[in-house]
Structure formats: C-alpha cells, structure tokens
Design a protein around this motif. Structure first.
Motif, PDB file in Angstrom:
ATOM      1  N   CYS A  82      39.015  45.979  43.953  1.00 49.00           N
ATOM      2  CA  CYS A  82      39.900  46.320  45.060  1.00 49.00           C
ATOM      3  C   CYS A  82      39.822  47.814  45.387  1.00 49.00           C
ATOM      4  O   CYS A  82      39.931  48.659  44.497  1.00 49.00           O
ATOM      5  N   CYS A  83      39.577  48.115  46.665  1.00 48.98           N
ATOM      6  CA  CYS A  83      39.570  49.532  47.056  1.00 48.98           C
ATOM      7  C   CYS A  83      40.472  49.762  48.265  1.00 48.98           C
ATOM      8  O   CYS A  83      40.370  50.773  48.951  1.00 48.98           O
ATOM      9  N   ASP A  84      41.352  48.792  48.512  1.00 44.52           N
ATOM     10  CA  ASP A  84      42.306  48.903  49.605  1.00 44.52           C
ATOM     11  C   ASP A  84      43.487  49.777  49.141  1.00 44.52           C
ATOM     12  O   ASP A  84      44.210  49.414  48.214  1.00 44.52           O
ATOM     13  N   ARG A  85      43.652  50.901  49.813  1.00 50.04           N
ATOM     14  CA  ARG A  85      44.677  51.881  49.428  1.00 50.04           C
ATOM     15  C   ARG A  85      46.074  51.244  49.344  1.00 50.04           C
ATOM     16  O   ARG A  85      46.864  51.526  48.450  1.00 50.04           O
ATOM     17  N   ILE A  86      46.369  50.373  50.321  1.00 53.55           N
ATOM     18  CA  ILE A  86      47.682  49.715  50.381  1.00 53.55           C
ATOM     19  C   ILE A  86      47.928  48.866  49.123  1.00 53.55           C
ATOM     20  O   ILE A  86      48.978  48.942  48.502  1.00 53.55           O
ATOM     21  N   LEU A  87      46.936  48.064  48.756  1.00 57.16           N
ATOM     22  CA  LEU A  87      47.095  47.193  47.591  1.00 57.16           C
ATOM     23  C   LEU A  87      47.111  47.993  46.294  1.00 57.16           C
ATOM     24  O   LEU A  87      47.855  47.673  45.363  1.00 57.16           O
ATOM     25  N   LEU A  88      46.299  49.035  46.235  1.00 52.77           N
ATOM     26  CA  LEU A  88      46.276  49.868  45.030  1.00 52.77           C
ATOM     27  C   LEU A  88      47.645  50.524  44.817  1.00 52.77           C
ATOM     28  O   LEU A  88      48.141  50.610  43.700  1.00 52.77           O
ATOM     29  N   GLU A  89      48.275  50.957  45.908  1.00 50.12           N
ATOM     30  CA  GLU A  89      49.599  51.565  45.768  1.00 50.12           C
ATOM     31  C   GLU A  89      50.647  50.518  45.409  1.00 50.12           C
ATOM     32  O   GLU A  89      51.568  50.788  44.646  1.00 50.12           O
ATOM     33  N   LEU A  90      50.461  49.310  45.936  1.00 47.75           N
ATOM     34  CA  LEU A  90      51.410  48.234  45.661  1.00 47.75           C
ATOM     35  C   LEU A  90      51.535  47.966  44.161  1.00 47.75           C
ATOM     36  O   LEU A  90      52.611  47.623  43.658  1.00 47.75           O
ATOM     37  N   ARG A  91      50.430  48.154  43.432  1.00 46.51           N
ATOM     38  CA  ARG A  91      50.447  47.916  41.980  1.00 46.51           C
ATOM     39  C   ARG A  91      51.539  48.704  41.278  1.00 46.51           C
ATOM     40  O   ARG A  91      52.090  48.252  40.274  1.00 46.51           O
ATOM     41  N   GLU A  92      51.846  49.896  41.806  1.00 46.36           N
ATOM     42  CA  GLU A  92      52.880  50.735  41.186  1.00 46.36           C
ATOM     43  C   GLU A  92      54.236  50.037  41.163  1.00 46.36           C
ATOM     44  O   GLU A  92      55.103  50.375  40.363  1.00 46.36           O
ATOM     45  N   TYR A  93      54.437  49.095  42.083  1.00 51.93           N
ATOM     46  CA  TYR A  93      55.764  48.493  42.247  1.00 51.93           C
ATOM     47  C   TYR A  93      55.849  47.081  41.680  1.00 51.93           C
ATOM     48  O   TYR A  93      56.864  46.408  41.831  1.00 51.93           O
TER      49      TYR A  93
END
Length: 362
Positions: A40-51
């Motif tokens: 995965c290199c989608d910025r949105i999904l990568l940030e979602l992991r934090e939550y």
C-alpha cells in the motif's frame, strides 16, 4: 442476536475477533487487508492505520479450520485499569444496500441517530473509590436524548472522585485528528462503525510499569502472577486462549460473547503478566497515596516521585505525559468505496466533539 461476535483474548497481546457471516465478515476482512497491504502506498490509507488497531491477518484454530478470526491489537492491553467506551458514529447505522426491513430495524433501535450522529454502545468505568468497575450496556446509550447525552457521556470520564478533564481534553484531540482524516478523504464511507475510547482508570502515581524480569528480581513477585495465559482469567464476556505445552493454540469460543471490543476486559485486580500495580507496603508511604486522591501527573513532580523511586529501587518513572488515552476506529463490516466525503460520519464526529467540549467547559 446476529451482531454478537466472539472476541477472544490471546496471551500475545492480540485479540481475535470472529469473522461475521457473509457479506459482513468478508467485507471487514477485505477492509483490513486493503489498509494493511504491505504494497500500500496510498497516503490516505497509510494515515488511516494510525487510527485503527494494528492488524495481524486472520487466524483459524487448528481444530476448526473453517472458523476465521481477525487477529488485532488489544488496544486495552497497556492499561492497568482500562476504562472503555464504544461509540457508534454516523447518522445512519445501516448501509446503502440495506433492505427496507433492515433500515426499519436499525432506525427503531435508536431514532435519534440521524439527529445526534452517534450512539453509546456501552462503557466500563473504573471507580477508584470502590476499586470496582461500573458497566453500562447498549440500553444505556439508547436511553440518552439530546438533553441527556452530555451527562450520559460524562459518566465515562468520572472516576468516582472527580471528572477526569485531562482525559476529556486528550480525547477531544484524538477525535479531532480522526475528523481531519475524514475531511481529507473521499474514497471510503463507514456505516455502523465505532470509536473505541480507552483511558487509564488507576491514579497515575500508584502505578509504575516494570518489565517482568525487573519486577521478579526487585520484588520477588509470586511466580504465578508472571506466567502468561493463566493470569487472564475467564469472565462472561471473554474466553482466553491458552498456549499448550506443545505450542498449539486451544481456543474456546463461548456462545453469545459480547460484540464489544469495549467490554471484553476482565473485571478487575489481576493483570497481564507484563505489568502489575504494586501496593506500597510501608505504612508511611501508604499515607502518601491516601492523602492525595485522584493524583494528577503534576503531583509526580512534587515529593511523590522521590518516594516512588525509593520504593521501586530507583526504577526510572515514566516520562511526564498528558493523560494516557487511546481512541481507535473499530468495526468495519459496513465500509464501502465512495467518491464523496463521509458526511454522516463527519456530522457524528463534530457533534461528539461538541459534547466533549461542553463536558470540558462546564
């Protein structure tokens, strides 16, 4: 009730969430796979992991290879007396593909969902005064109206002694981060999904976290307390998985285990082997704790810290930090691809922030 899903606690610090019947279970699995795809290199999904809770793939017991479980981080694990609240977010708790019957059923469960934008599914609060937990089930949240929702939620932040404004403030910050994420994405819409709130219920100064080894060396703790799985005893909401000697895993799934990731925590006292709350034996020290109920982090800078260090053989105390609070998104059986902002979820988050802010300002 079809929504009751087995949550099993694993000694390795994860929980196992039983996959729901199709299409919900596979949809949730697909969501986690997408977000946690190693490519995965989608910025949105990568940030979602934090939550989200960390995801470790799926697991099936050797004895029942057709039973599938999602293996997820146990967000409550690092807490000594975890206070837990599960809040469903959004204006609709049914997805766009729901039948008229399903819509009717969901709306009648909580007609105020559209207006309030969230629903408390349950909570479990540790009361310092009585050293016990108070639990509220789903009926509690459904009884809340526009007028009473603020007081209803503030109950979660009350220790029996005081309102934990530090926790309310930290919670607001965390929810605001999630809101920011939602304001910046148009690829996913979430229905009947929850926020899990967890904070430390025990007074900060009475708990010092040490590793097993140090603990065993420094304090000759009875050996039983340090052995893995058996510390996690059974209760109504959760069954524990014990690793057997030959390394196989035995799982026992109780029927009708509570859906709550929230309320799966065992009720009290004994704790995971990785951390224990130590009572100070010296009677003089004892008075230090008694005289300062609901000790705040600030007190740690005063004379309590030297006392602590003396008692714990100069173990370094944890660095000063704001209240230990986790807010994570959970329950993704109704997440759908989209090309618009998730306005219903955003509405719910904003309203929840407003309520939390009111609790703080009062």
């Amino acid at each position: 009730n079809a929504s009751l899903v087995g949550i099993l606690q694993h000694p390795d610090g994860t929980v196992l969430k039983q996959l729901q019947p199709p299409p919900r279970g596979p949809r949730e699995q697909e969501f986690y796979n997408k977000v946690y795809d190693s490519d995965c290199c989608d910025r949105i999904l990568l940030e979602l992991r934090e939550y989200l809770p960390k995801y470790f793939g799926v697991w099936s017991p050797p004895t029942a290879p057709n039973d599938t479980y999602l293996k997820l981080e146990d967000v409550t694990r690092k807490f000594n007396k975890p206070c837990i609240m599960d809040v469903k977010i959004g204006q609709k708790s049914y997805d766009p593909y729901a039948s008229a019957e399903k819509i009717q059923q969901q709306v009648s469960k909580y007609p105020l969902m559209e207006e309030i934008g969230f629903l408390v599914l349950g909570m479990r609060v540790y009361h310092v005064s009585s050293d016990s937990y108070e639990t509220q089930n789903q009926h509690y949240g459904r009884s809340l109206t526009k007028e009473t929702v603020k007081d209803g939620i503030s109950k979660f932040f009350h220790s029996g002694y005081c309102l934990r404004k530090d926790v309310v403030a930290a919670s607001i910050q965390k929810v605001e981060k999630i809101l920011e994420w939602f304001e910046g994405q148009t690829q996913l819409n979430f229905y009947a999904s929850s926020l899990l709130f967890v904070y430390e219920g025990s007074c900060p100064a009475t708990t010092v976290r040490l590793s097993d080894v140090t603990l065993a060396e420094k304090r000759r703790v009875p050996k039983g307390l340090l052995s893995g799985g058996d510390v996690l005893e059974y209760n109504n909401n959760i069954n524990v998985i014990n690793s057997t000697e030959n390394g196989k895993i035995e799982a026992s799934v109780g029927k009708g285990l509570s859906k709550f990731y929230a309320l799966h925590k065992k009720s009290c006292s004994k704790r995971h082997h990785s951390q224990l709350s130590l009572k100070v034996e010296d009677s003089e020290q004892d008075n230090v704790w008694k005289s300062s109920t609901c000790i705040t982090q600030e007190h740690l800078n005063g004379n309590v810290l030297p006392q602590l260090e003396k008692v714990f053989y100069h173990m370094p105390a944890e660095p000063k930090e704001s209240a230990k609070v986790e807010v994570r998104m959970i329950d993704f059986a109704h997440v759908f691809p989209s090309n618009t902002k998730d306005e219903g979820y955003i509405y719910g988050l904003k309203n929840l922030i407003t309520v939390l802010q009111n609790i703080l300002d009062n």
